[in-house]
Every structure is written in C-alpha cells, then in structure tokens.
Scaffold this active site. Structure first.
Site, PDB file in Angstrom:
ATOM      1  CG  HIS A  56      -1.571  -1.164   1.494  1.00  0.00           C
ATOM      2  ND1 HIS A  56      -2.518  -1.932   0.473  1.00  0.00           N
ATOM      3  CD2 HIS A  56      -1.659  -2.185   2.480  1.00  0.00           C
ATOM      4  CE1 HIS A  56      -3.232  -2.825   0.919  1.00  0.00           C
ATOM      5  NE2 HIS A  56      -2.557  -3.114   2.014  1.00  0.00           N
ATOM      6  CG  HIS A 218      -5.965  -6.246   1.481  1.00  0.00           C
ATOM      7  ND1 HIS A 218      -6.680  -5.627   2.271  1.00  0.00           N
ATOM      8  CD2 HIS A 218      -4.835  -6.002   1.969  1.00  0.00           C
ATOM      9  CE1 HIS A 218      -6.128  -5.119   3.082  1.00  0.00           C
ATOM     10  NE2 HIS A 218      -4.920  -5.181   3.017  1.00  0.00           N
TER      11      HIS A 218
END
Lengths: 330, 330
Positions: A56, A218
């Site tokens: 991320h 995700h």
C-alpha cells in the site's frame, strides 16, 4: 503484469533496503522490519506507530517523520505485521509519554496490534490505540469484521501526528485520532486487479469493459460490478456513496487517491469531477490531496476519502510535516 | 488497461481543471493550457518555463512553484505544446529579468520552443534556452534527432530553479541549466507498454516474459529486448549503461524513477539494487529520489538518472522547493 523484483520472497526486505538507501533521515531495521524516524525517541513527545501489510506504499513507511508517524511496521505483502514488530517500535520511540497505535481495521492487524500493546505495556510503555474503519463500501469483508480501514488512515496519521508534534499528551492525541477516524469516509473503485509478487498475476478476475465499485485495498470484493463508467460517473457514484454516510455540516479535506496503476494525468481529471460533484452537493472542500498514497500495488483505479474538519483539525492539517511522501511547511 | 477518463479529447483539459481545484497556489489557464505559480511574475527573478507533451506527470506541471518552474505548458498527450503557450507563459512570468526555456530534445518541442522564443523576443522578453538530451539509450529516435530528453529534466528544473530563486541573472541561470544538462544521464526500461487515451490500448507490443531496455518515455524503441530480468540484473545493466557514458569523479544525485505503473514497493527494492551497483562501481551517491516523477502514463518499468554534482549544485539541490510534486526545506 510483469514485476520489477528479484524473488517474491525478498520483496519487502529489498524495499526496506531501498528505503534505507534513499532516506538517511530514517532508521530502517531491515531484519526486524521497523522504520523509525532517526531522532526517535523525541523528548517529551507521544510516539505514533502504525503498520500493516505491504503493498500500500507510501502508506505507512512513507509517512514516518516529523509531524506524522514515529515508526511504521510493514508486514509481508497484504499480510499483517507481527506483534514483535510493533513492540520493538514502541520501545524505540517511547519517550516516557506513551505511544499511540494507529490500526487499520483488518482482523489480523487488530489482533496483532492488541498483542503488541500487551507486550509494550509489560515493558512499562503506556499504549493508546485507535482503529480506522472508514471504508463505507461494505460491512464485513474478506479480511475483517466491520468496515475496512483505508484512505482515512492518512488523515488520522497526519492530524494526530501534528498534535503529538506540538506536545499534546497521549490522552489528547488519542482523542484527536479517534475524532479524525470518526470523521473520515472512503470509497474505492478498481479498473483492474492488482498483481501480488507471490501470485505473479492478477489476484482476481475483472473482465474487460467492467469495473468494481467499492473495492478493498487488497482486492476484496466491493458492492457491485458495472460496465465501464466515465470519470464523471465514477465521481458521482463515489461521492454520493460517501455522502450517504457522512453528512458534513462544514468543510472537508479530500484525498483523491490512486490505487497505484492509474496515471496522475487521469487522477487529476478525476479530481475535477470529484470537486464538481461536491460543489453540486454543497460541500466545501478546504484542502485537496491528489496522488498515489494508499495503494494496492499496481491496481488501476482510485478512491476518495473525505474528512470533515473544524478549525482545529484544519490547523493540524496545515501544520508542518516532513516525511518521504508528505511534506510541507517549514 | 482501462482508463479513468471521460472522453479522450478532454483528458488534458480535465486534468488541468483538477490541478486548479487541488492547487490554489497555482494559476491554471485551462483554455490556453498554461500553469503558472500564482505569485508570478516574481520581482527581479528570472522566469523558468518548461513544457512538453502530457502523459509524463508530475513533469512539468507538478514542478511549478517557488524554487523550481514559474510556468509549465502541457501539450496533448505525447504531443508538443504550441508556441503560443510558451509565449503566453513568458509574458506571464517575465519580471524584466528574462526567462529560460527548458526543452526536452524532441523535434516538435525544439521547434515550437524556438518559435515561442521568437514571439517572446518580439514582445521584448529576453529568452535563454537549454536543451535536455540525457537519455543514453539511443541516438536518434522516433521523435527526435540526437538523444532524447527524459529524467535529467527534473534536475535541470530543480537546480536552475534554485539559482533563479536566489536572484541569479539569466546568463548565470542558463549556464547552470546547461551545466546540469551536460552532467545528467538517463536510461529507461519498460516491462509493459503504456495506454494512450486516443488508442485505449497498448501503444506497442511487448510480449509476456520480455522487457525492453532503453525504452523512450513515449514508448519509442530502445536498444534491445530480452527475456525478463530480475531487479538486480536490470540495475546492473542500467547503471553500467549510464557509467559507460558518464564518468563521474565525484558524487551523483540519483533519480530512481517509476514509469507510472510500477508499485512504489518495487521501486524501492530496485533502488536498493541501483545503490548496490553504484557502490560496487565506486560511485558515491549524495542524494536519492525514488518515485514516479517522469512517467509514461501507465507503463510499468523504471528509469535511472544520474547527475554529477559539485558543492554548488548540491547546495542548489538542497535549497527549498515548494511544488505539487517536489517539496522540501522551509
């Protein structure tokens, strides 16, 4: 999508070595996977610690520095860090004023930060904790009960970080973090799946001509799939999803975030549409941040986070910050 | 790859509207396609102007602000801006001390900046000009004679921008820009093709399992294609290609740049390998910048730019800069 890696197993360690090489202002413990601002512990300052699965970036390592986080703990890609990482971070940054854990709401993260808090408290460190659960797309998801934590994390880390930098005590920093967390809402859209190093190919199947509204960072399922939409239509859907849940009676901070694979040229165009919709809905925007901040590897797509602010929070937003990915002020 | 756009025809105008909404510190003329720092013309300061085809963001619009560019002129995607844009920018930023045009070496850009210089000089503006031609991959290419201008542009804009901000006269700012331009070398690698709005699909064909060494930032052919390589192998090839041409006898600045579609996690890992190779070759690195700065839309891949510096150039690098994409110092 091809990847710029050596072997999947070393991706996180390689990235940490690269962070150490690029950022002498950080102390990077590659073996134990803890990134700490070099001047930690800062005298009389509450220490802010976050972490989560890798993939991320720049979240969270890119947000370590004066005015934001004191330490970040990266897990494997899309995998929670282990309690020992956060306990080490707490020991490294505690000045005696305590530490605040900023935790995105995923089951593994919540559990591991909880265990880390116990470890740190056993060592005499006072620990506060705030859970970020800003994603309005779905309740309960692949990796969590309740709402997922996404873009709102940036606002919690920045605003609580500014309060800590000013010398606020733990109780106050934690209260601000909680208030910010409750004032944030996010919604994400995927135009393509992301490619994890372990898999080496798309992690889910998103057909040509379709997008997924409400995607998780995700690649967790969102609300629905639709035929490809224009930037303006996506902005309408996204902002309305946010405003169905957040009813701001004052100005907001807006994060118009890229998922990683969408060009900045497109993100700025999308920002124009987000501003158009907010203006049509009568919501004033105090500050806007456009770029790739809370990503999902090479996923194409975007998310919008709105954070309602009062004068105090706006002042904390404008306060100086000096990290790899966010920096302004003196 | 799907795109976050309305219609291909409005991509650049939409992005400019989005920049205007996000950055009140800039004056964005959407119709005439000129981005200017709001406080221009700055009293007694040489004005720095650059521009080029869109699709390489944050270059150049993201580099407008104190300590770097005074104005940027974006063309259509991968298409030179027209002379009228740069002439308007010159009129907007000239304080009477003259302006410097920073031009990437592509045939269209070189020609249009040349015509713009004539237009501006007709209006009584003194114009200096520097050509950036740092890409060592190939000589002559699809869109240019000689070497292409790529990542070195960032260093020219930053270092000449710092000199201008300090009040240096045009002759001196131009000399520094030229010296920086001559001290930079770049080399790029594509793992995937990019997607232009007009085409809506890959602009060239790069088979699975292959990469292209020496790619241009518009997808122009490089030196050769090979079977997919590791991050370490790519770093070896890239740095050696640079050092075959630049023989630094002192420290370098390193830009480890993403082409747009490669995750930051991978770029940091690649940076570790670039530092390894430079260390093995005995080249000290004074400063490192890792991120997506000179991109090619959603292309996956990377480039490395090295800029040899002396004490003066290093001081100019460290000088404060306040733009959308690069900011540090007070």
């Amino acid at each position: 999508m091809k990847q710029l890696i050596n072997v999947p197993e070393s991706v996180v360690a390689d990235a940490l070595r690269g962070m150490a090489a690029a950022h002498p202002e950080l102390t990077v413990d590659v073996e134990n996977r803890v990134i700490v601002r070099r001047d930690a512990p800062v005298l009389d300052k509450v220490g802010l610690i976050s972490g989560g699965g890798s993939g991320h970036e720049p979240l969270h390592g890119g947000f370590v520095g004066p005015g934001m986080l004191d330490a970040a703990c990266p897990g494997e890609v899309f995998t929670s860090p282990v309690p020992d990482q956060m306990a080490r971070a707490a020991a490294a940054v505690d000045s005696g004023r305590g530490v605040l854990f900023i935790v995105k709401n995923y089951t593994g993260d919540a559990l591991n930060f909880e265990m880390a808090a116990e470890l740190a408290e056993d060592e005499g460190v006072q620990v506060g904790k705030v859970l970020v659960q800003d994603d309005v797309a779905v309740t309960d998801s692949l990796y969590t009960a309740g709402r997922r934590g996404t873009g709102g994390t940036l606002f919690v880390e920045k605003l609580a970080g500014a309060a800590a930098e000013e010398g606020a005590p733990l109780e106050r920093v934690e209260a601000i973090a909680r208030r910010v967390s409750e004032s944030c809402r996010s919604f994400g859209v995927a135009l393509s799946a992301c490619t994890t190093p372990a898999k080496g190919g798309p992690t889910f199947d998103l057909p040509p001509g379709e997008l997924e509204l409400g995607i998780g960072i995700h690649g967790e399922p969102g609300r629905e799939r639709r035929a490809m939409m224009t930037s303006g239509e996506i902005a309408d859907f996204t902002v309305d999803a946010l405003l169905a849940d957040l009813h701001p009676d004052g100005p907001v901070l807006a994060l118009v975030n890229g998922m990683g694979g969408t060009p900045l040229l497109e993100l700025y165009g999308f920002n124009a549409e987000v501003h158009r919709v907010l203006s049509e809905r009568g919501v004033p925007v105090a500050r806007t941040l456009v770029g790739n901040y809370v990503t999902s590897l090479d996923m194409a797509g975007c998310s919008v986070t709105l954070c309602q602010v009062d004068e105090e929070l706006l002042r904390l937003w404008d306060a100086p910050v000096r990290t790899a990915a966010l920096r302004w002020g003196s």
